[in-house]
Design an enzyme around this catalytic site. Structure first.
Site, PDB file in Angstrom:
ATOM      1  N   ARG B 144       0.830  -1.212   0.000  1.00  0.00           N
ATOM      2  CA  ARG B 144       0.000   0.000   0.000  1.00  0.00           C
ATOM      3  C   ARG B 144       0.865   1.263   0.000  1.00  0.00           C
ATOM      4  O   ARG B 144       0.546   2.248   0.673  1.00  0.00           O
ATOM      5  CB  ARG B 144      -0.964   0.028   1.188  1.00  0.00           C
ATOM      6  CG  ARG B 144      -1.730  -1.250   1.412  1.00  0.00           C
ATOM      7  CD  ARG B 144      -2.481  -1.702   0.195  1.00  0.00           C
ATOM      8  NE  ARG B 144      -3.075  -3.027   0.400  1.00  0.00           N
ATOM      9  CZ  ARG B 144      -3.633  -3.722  -0.596  1.00  0.00           C
ATOM     10  NH1 ARG B 144      -3.646  -3.237  -1.833  1.00  0.00           N
ATOM     11  NH2 ARG B 144      -4.154  -4.899  -0.368  1.00  0.00           N
ATOM     12  N   LYS B 265       1.332  -8.811  13.966  1.00  0.00           N
ATOM     13  CA  LYS B 265       0.073  -9.179  13.297  1.00  0.00           C
ATOM     14  C   LYS B 265       0.004 -10.695  13.350  1.00  0.00           C
ATOM     15  O   LYS B 265       0.787 -11.373  12.696  1.00  0.00           O
ATOM     16  CB  LYS B 265       0.091  -8.686  11.854  1.00  0.00           C
ATOM     17  CG  LYS B 265      -1.119  -9.096  11.015  1.00  0.00           C
ATOM     18  CD  LYS B 265      -1.077  -8.470   9.613  1.00  0.00           C
ATOM     19  CE  LYS B 265      -2.312  -8.871   8.794  1.00  0.00           C
ATOM     20  NZ  LYS B 265      -2.324  -8.241   7.449  1.00  0.00           N
ATOM     21  N   GLU B 269      -5.382 -12.630   8.441  1.00  0.00           N
ATOM     22  CA  GLU B 269      -5.114 -12.688   7.006  1.00  0.00           C
ATOM     23  C   GLU B 269      -3.957 -13.632   6.661  1.00  0.00           C
ATOM     24  O   GLU B 269      -3.075 -13.300   5.882  1.00  0.00           O
ATOM     25  CB  GLU B 269      -4.842 -11.280   6.453  1.00  0.00           C
ATOM     26  CG  GLU B 269      -6.027 -10.346   6.648  1.00  0.00           C
ATOM     27  CD  GLU B 269      -5.842  -8.969   6.023  1.00  0.00           C
ATOM     28  OE1 GLU B 269      -6.839  -8.406   5.573  1.00  0.00           O
ATOM     29  OE2 GLU B 269      -4.698  -8.473   5.991  1.00  0.00           O
ATOM     30  N   ARG B 302      -1.818  -6.312  17.112  1.00  0.00           N
ATOM     31  CA  ARG B 302      -2.909  -5.768  16.295  1.00  0.00           C
ATOM     32  C   ARG B 302      -4.213  -6.534  16.490  1.00  0.00           C
ATOM     33  O   ARG B 302      -4.225  -7.754  16.597  1.00  0.00           O
ATOM     34  CB  ARG B 302      -2.536  -5.773  14.814  1.00  0.00           C
ATOM     35  CG  ARG B 302      -1.455  -4.767  14.498  1.00  0.00           C
ATOM     36  CD  ARG B 302      -1.038  -4.852  13.051  1.00  0.00           C
ATOM     37  NE  ARG B 302      -1.720  -3.910  12.183  1.00  0.00           N
ATOM     38  CZ  ARG B 302      -2.362  -4.228  11.069  1.00  0.00           C
ATOM     39  NH1 ARG B 302      -2.471  -5.473  10.691  1.00  0.00           N
ATOM     40  NH2 ARG B 302      -2.908  -3.298  10.310  1.00  0.00           N
ATOM     41  N   LYS B 343      -7.750  -0.640  14.858  1.00  0.00           N
ATOM     42  CA  LYS B 343      -8.041   0.252  13.732  1.00  0.00           C
ATOM     43  C   LYS B 343      -9.208   1.172  14.066  1.00  0.00           C
ATOM     44  O   LYS B 343     -10.083   0.812  14.856  1.00  0.00           O
ATOM     45  CB  LYS B 343      -8.371  -0.554  12.474  1.00  0.00           C
ATOM     46  CG  LYS B 343      -7.155  -1.235  11.872  1.00  0.00           C
ATOM     47  CD  LYS B 343      -7.433  -1.821  10.482  1.00  0.00           C
ATOM     48  CE  LYS B 343      -6.148  -2.453   9.953  1.00  0.00           C
ATOM     49  NZ  LYS B 343      -6.302  -2.981   8.579  1.00  0.00           N
ATOM     50  N   ASP B 348     -11.943  -1.761   7.555  1.00  0.00           N
ATOM     51  CA  ASP B 348     -10.566  -1.597   7.118  1.00  0.00           C
ATOM     52  C   ASP B 348     -10.327  -0.256   6.419  1.00  0.00           C
ATOM     53  O   ASP B 348     -10.210  -0.217   5.198  1.00  0.00           O
ATOM     54  CB  ASP B 348     -10.173  -2.743   6.174  1.00  0.00           C
ATOM     55  CG  ASP B 348      -8.674  -2.756   5.886  1.00  0.00           C
ATOM     56  OD1 ASP B 348      -7.923  -2.081   6.607  1.00  0.00           O
ATOM     57  OD2 ASP B 348      -8.257  -3.449   4.940  1.00  0.00           O
ATOM     58  N   GLU B 370      -5.220   2.870  15.667  1.00  0.00           N
ATOM     59  CA  GLU B 370      -4.445   2.778  14.427  1.00  0.00           C
ATOM     60  C   GLU B 370      -5.210   3.444  13.290  1.00  0.00           C
ATOM     61  O   GLU B 370      -6.360   3.096  13.020  1.00  0.00           O
ATOM     62  CB  GLU B 370      -4.190   1.304  14.062  1.00  0.00           C
ATOM     63  CG  GLU B 370      -3.461   1.121  12.728  1.00  0.00           C
ATOM     64  CD  GLU B 370      -3.201  -0.358  12.360  1.00  0.00           C
ATOM     65  OE1 GLU B 370      -3.127  -1.204  13.282  1.00  0.00           O
ATOM     66  OE2 GLU B 370      -3.086  -0.656  11.159  1.00  0.00           O
ATOM     67  N   GLU B 376      -4.765   3.992   1.083  1.00  0.00           N
ATOM     68  CA  GLU B 376      -5.160   2.765   0.398  1.00  0.00           C
ATOM     69  C   GLU B 376      -6.565   2.846  -0.207  1.00  0.00           C
ATOM     70  O   GLU B 376      -6.762   2.572  -1.383  1.00  0.00           O
ATOM     71  CB  GLU B 376      -5.089   1.589   1.377  1.00  0.00           C
ATOM     72  CG  GLU B 376      -5.529   0.271   0.764  1.00  0.00           C
ATOM     73  CD  GLU B 376      -5.379  -0.900   1.732  1.00  0.00           C
ATOM     74  OE1 GLU B 376      -4.929  -0.685   2.877  1.00  0.00           O
ATOM     75  OE2 GLU B 376      -5.716  -2.030   1.343  1.00  0.00           O
TER      76      GLU B 376
END
Lengths: 661, 661
Positions: B144, B265, B269, B302, B343, B348, B370, B376
């Site tokens: 990103r 992290k 994902e 995270r 976040k 997202d 965050e 992005e």
């Protein structure tokens, strides 16, 4: 260490030894490289099939198998005749090429348990050129490759390995006589294949193919005079450009004596070409043709040219029209050693497209049909999709061009308009996987392409059955089961993917799996414009006019919804969801039904495959089983996404009340 | 050769020399590395601003500028006080960190032409941790990243260059005190950053950051005991795993003395984490926390954890719920040196999302907010989108958690629940481009993040104006014009992209440009389920229940269409196109209108920018002009695609009859 298999040249041992007698001793007076290859193959086969070592006899009386030239037989360069006479098999041909093809034919017949006692066959290939296009990149990747990485390249280098010899044997055994060995998109260093950097390895590869009667072609970068030569342009009418190519071709054909010529993708999807200089395709192709002419070379020029920067808002431009619009005005303008290579349909290897209208349209131009063995849009060698039936539909298509022999098969063989340089080409589906093709059953497509290009009258059933006998099992029940799977596979694939010729409802870029609007708002010219009431683009006379590119015989069918073949209905027409098909079903109900059916038929094929466990080689069984697991998943995804997509648009419920999301 | 610019530390010459007198001579008794950095900066600035060479005075009487420590002032480690007393400026602080921040503040005030005669300010940072996350990969790419390649890495190697010092200066000047220097997705060799291979270069980088009070963090691979250590598992409760990390941390903190700790992290994902061993996030984080504790280290963990293999058919699972569901049960279970990084929203970094319900929810856990400076989903530094107003909305959000100080700003500063380790982190938007941020106007976001993390009470207008003065022009008319562009930019971006909080109508993977169904049938858990009648997912009590993760004050608003903030309507509800908004417009008409407006407003911003030619540095003018050309194109594409998409679904015409395709 040989980490690849022998595919249809496995020559599994045969229990019944009745044909063994022909192979004890072979006699021939010929000594050329092609006959040497034939003799080597006979030796290999006899050893594996019958556990015997063939003798090369000193006199013909002792021999069971005799290879001899006989120019009087009118078999052309590549034809052959096989007969049994007094307990001996004779392979006769006018040239060594024919002897080699006859040899492979005989071995394949023996290996597939065909009767050869009393044999009497005579075969001449229908198409002069029968060619494979490798889309292998010099970094070792393969564009649209689904069987592992390239065995031609690795990290920017050309690899010369024994695998290439085995590949040449496989191709020769089904009659392929040309191969272009690099991707038509020539970039990232592949421009330099025609330079000192790679000649040494290319010469070795060229030599291997020469031993099997296969001419080697290279794809070139039209801008090579700039990229390699440092010239300021690549204008085909500029003397310095012509000079550069003439000199370069002298060099190439001097170093690589088995060169057939060049395959060129120009002014297509970002590739350079003559348009940049205000020249047309004939200017570009002819300039190259003259440069290769002294060496007997051929320029194969792809017709896959369209605007790939289209604005999706623009409803007048139709990508389907582009090939015809670009090339028809040039009919008769190409030199005699140029061949136009035309994809089977006007879009891009979808599971269902109409036949390209340039066939029959072009009457004074050499032409080849291009098909794609690589299953880019037809399951990517994860889903089974036997393509021979599709290719046969194309070959059998009657163009209505006004000649008595007017099918695509007639035209590309040269029968219709008398061309000498013409034939069939196909994008290969091979890679480093042990079985060559990723999905074992995709082997039938590579095999089938070669057989069909040689003998288009063969049926899809014959080809399937022959291939299964050679590569999987000689058992007739097994053969029937696998044949059944192959023969229905394309129809099943079509059922669960984009409906009725609409095409391109795939995920962008990689082209696997459903994405109904993946190409809807893009620059690629592939739109369905589905809304709440209807779907499709009107390509009839009142629409983009694409249907009018055909001769009246076909245009008359395509331009009306009622007469348009239904499997192409959404290619040619915009149709309301409530439109009634011949079956009495509405369009939307047909979409629902065919998608549920398609998925269920995959489940059935999977079951049919599972029944083969123990009856075929276990490694093949397991590899294909794994693919079926993925195909089941993929077909379910397609079924649910396509049905949900159309339901959410139309809000017309499924008459059977099945689950749609 | 320095091929990068100095951004807001350009210190363009000032014509009015009235502040020069303070900089002729500086006096301080301190000699630490941070004060050395301050003195160097004063020297650089004075030279550029006033063309003078600063003397370091021997006694305070001669000096115009005095830096002194005074622990009695209760300024904490990083606070400072700046006052003018008898024609001298005093910067006072309890620690050298405060002196350095005070110095930068003073220089920025002078450079942005703020009045400093008679100055008397006192500032203590609101957030203890103010951190940047680089998503730089070890191959030199940036996940990103929209401003060129990484200046931290190249081809698998860590680069130590002067640019890193300039970066440290820029960050320190706006109060940033922590940086993680590799991508949270730790792969392709980045696992080996915590090994001998890279310590030498990392130590040098760490040393540079240390000179500016910036702690260095590394992102680690949770599976490192296996990847690096050759253990058979990475189970956080296994002794051998704990031992491995303890030893490894001894090594890391020994070699890199400025280490702040690790950013992790995990189980997100596809990244490895404790779930593989049946352990939870607290087990994983605490194990690491204990390994870094002897060195005063911190583990930042995270909370971006959700099922990224969701079946789109599944309507019960809601990605929005995942963060809260995963972490709320663990409140109070984390060690004191663990910080959860959350976040701003539950999905997202979309242009519009509700505030994450973990804020206020977690009461016994260290936490950081965050945000993403990298654009992005907000224009990728092609489209202008000033993000400070969005971050301020998040900071000002009243959680209703039952404490008198209940905003996100209160919570992450530690005021609400008394945490000491907490603050703000942001994904950086920088790269090798000369202007650091690709789009020059994206510089305001990097600057703004730092300023806001230090002093959240600043307004978006103040920050914009200050930054423009420093980096583009001190002219007040110019400042107003650019400020206007910045301040409306986010609203404009929101208007032409996905409507009313629906989010994720972007092209998959690269996330630029419209694709209304790009994520509709995918595994990522982001669905809008638009059909002929309505659009959106019901996340209220009767739907997925997401609204109920908030305290009643907010849940009461979110759960009903009528009280839900309209800019979040489609985040929380499924709404028919004919639903009337407060404006009296139907939903569908609102979509059409806002999209046409958004595109028109981009054209207006482009015009406003064009008027600046000749009034600002030409290279900046031209760079931004080029971006506006692309933004115009992008906004037109969004407008037309989104409107066409909804029109083709709903078939409700635009009341104003504008062109929809």
């Amino acid at each position: 260490m040989c980490n690849w298999e022998q595919a249809w040249l496995a020559y599994e041992p045969i229990e019944n030894q009745k044909d063994k007698k022909y192979f004890e001793s072979v006699y021939t007076q010929q000594n050329g490289v092609l006959v040497e290859s034939a003799l080597r193959e006979i030796k290999t086969a006899a050893e594996k099939l019958f556990s015997i070592t063939v003798r090369r006899g000193e006199n013909r009386e002792e021999a069971g198998l005799i290879l001899e030239l006989n120019p009087a037989l009118n078999l052309g360069k590549e034809g052959y005749q096989i007969t049994e006479e007094e307990d001996r098999i004779y392979i006769r041909a006018a040239k060594e090429n024919g002897l080699l093809y006859g040899t492979f034919r005989l071995l394949i017949m023996v290996s597939s348990r065909k009767e050869i006692a009393g044999i009497s066959i005579r075969e001449i290939p229908s198409n002069p050129v029968r060619m494979l296009n490798q889309w292998d990149n010099i970094d070792g990747s393969i564009e649209r490759g689904y069987a592992g990485r390239s065995f031609f390249y690795e990290n920017g280098k050309v690899c010369v390995t024994e695998r290439i010899r085995d590949y040449a044997r496989l191709l020769c055994s089904v009659g392929i006589n040309g191969i272009s060995i690099n991707n038509v998109n020539v970039r990232n260093g592949a421009e330099w294949l025609i330079s000192e950097r790679h000649y040494k390895e290319l010469e070795q590869i060229s030599h291997i193919f020469a031993q099997y009667g296969i001419s080697m072609y290279l794809c070139i970068d039209f801008a090579a005079p700039m990229t390699l030569g440092g010239l300021s342009c690549a204008d085909p009418l500029k003397e310095e450009v012509k000079d550069w190519w003439e000199k370069k071709c002298g060099e190439i054909f001097g170093r690589l004596p088995n060169m057939g010529g060049f395959l060129v993708k120009a002014d297509s999807e970002g590739r350079p070409g003559p348009f940049a200089y205000g020249r047309n395709h004939a200017d570009g192709a002819n300039m190259l043709a003259r440069a290769v002419k002294p060496y007997g070379g051929t320029i194969i020029w792809r017709c896959f040219v369209y605007n790939c920067q289209q604005d999706w808002r623009d409803r007048r431009t139709d990508r389907a029209c582009a090939g015809y619009d670009n090339f028809m005005p040039l009919d008769g303008k190409f030199d005699d050693n140029v061949i136009l290579q035309i994809k089977n349909g006007p879009i891009d290897f979808q599971v269902r497209e109409p036949v390209h209208p340039l066939f029959g349209g072009l009457q004074h131009t050499n032409q080849m049909l291009e098909v794609q063995i690589a299953q880019e849009y037809t399951g990517q060698q994860i889903d089974v999709c036997y393509l021979v039936p599709m290719w046969k539909e194309v070959l059998d298509f009657s163009t209505g061009c006004g000649k008595p022999e007017d099918t695509v098969a007639d035209i590309i063989s040269g029968r219709t308009f008398g061309q000498q340089r013409c034939g069939m080409a196909a994008v290969a589906n091979t890679g480093r996987d042990a079985n060559w093709t990723g999905h074992d059953l995709a082997g039938a497509n590579l095999y089938g392409f070669g057989r069909l290009a040689f003998a288009p009258q063969l049926s899809a059933e014959e080809i399937a059955s022959e291939w299964i006998s050679l590569q999987i099992s000689r058992d007739s029940d097994v053969n029937r089961s696998i044949s059944d799977i192959l023969l229905r596979s394309r129809e099943v694939y079509e059922k669960y993917t984009a409906p009725l010729g609409i095409g391109f409802m795939v995920n962008p870029a990689h082209h696997y799996g459903p994405n109904p609007e993946g190409y809807e708002y893009s620059k690629w010219g592939t739109y369905h414009r589905a809304d709440h009431l209807a779907v499709g683009v009107d390509r009839s006379a009142g629409g983009t006019g694409y249907s009018e590119q055909y001769f009246e015989k076909n245009a008359a069918l395509f331009r009306e919804k009622g007469t348009c073949p239904e499997n192409l209905l959404l290619f040619f027409h915009r149709v309301p969801y409530t439109y009634r098909l011949h079956s009495g079903k509405t369009l939307i109900q047909h979409i629902y039904d065919s998608h549920f059916e398609g998925h269920e038929q995959v489940l059935q094929m999977q079951k049919d495959w599972e029944l083969l466990e123990g009856r075929i080689p276990q490694h093949i069984f397991l590899r294909v089983k794994e693919r079926f697991t993925r195909q089941v998943e993929n077909s379910r995804e397609w079924c649910d996404v396509i049905n949900s997509f159309f339901y959410r648009k139309s809000m017309i419920p499924d008459e059977q009340g099945r689950e749609i999301f």
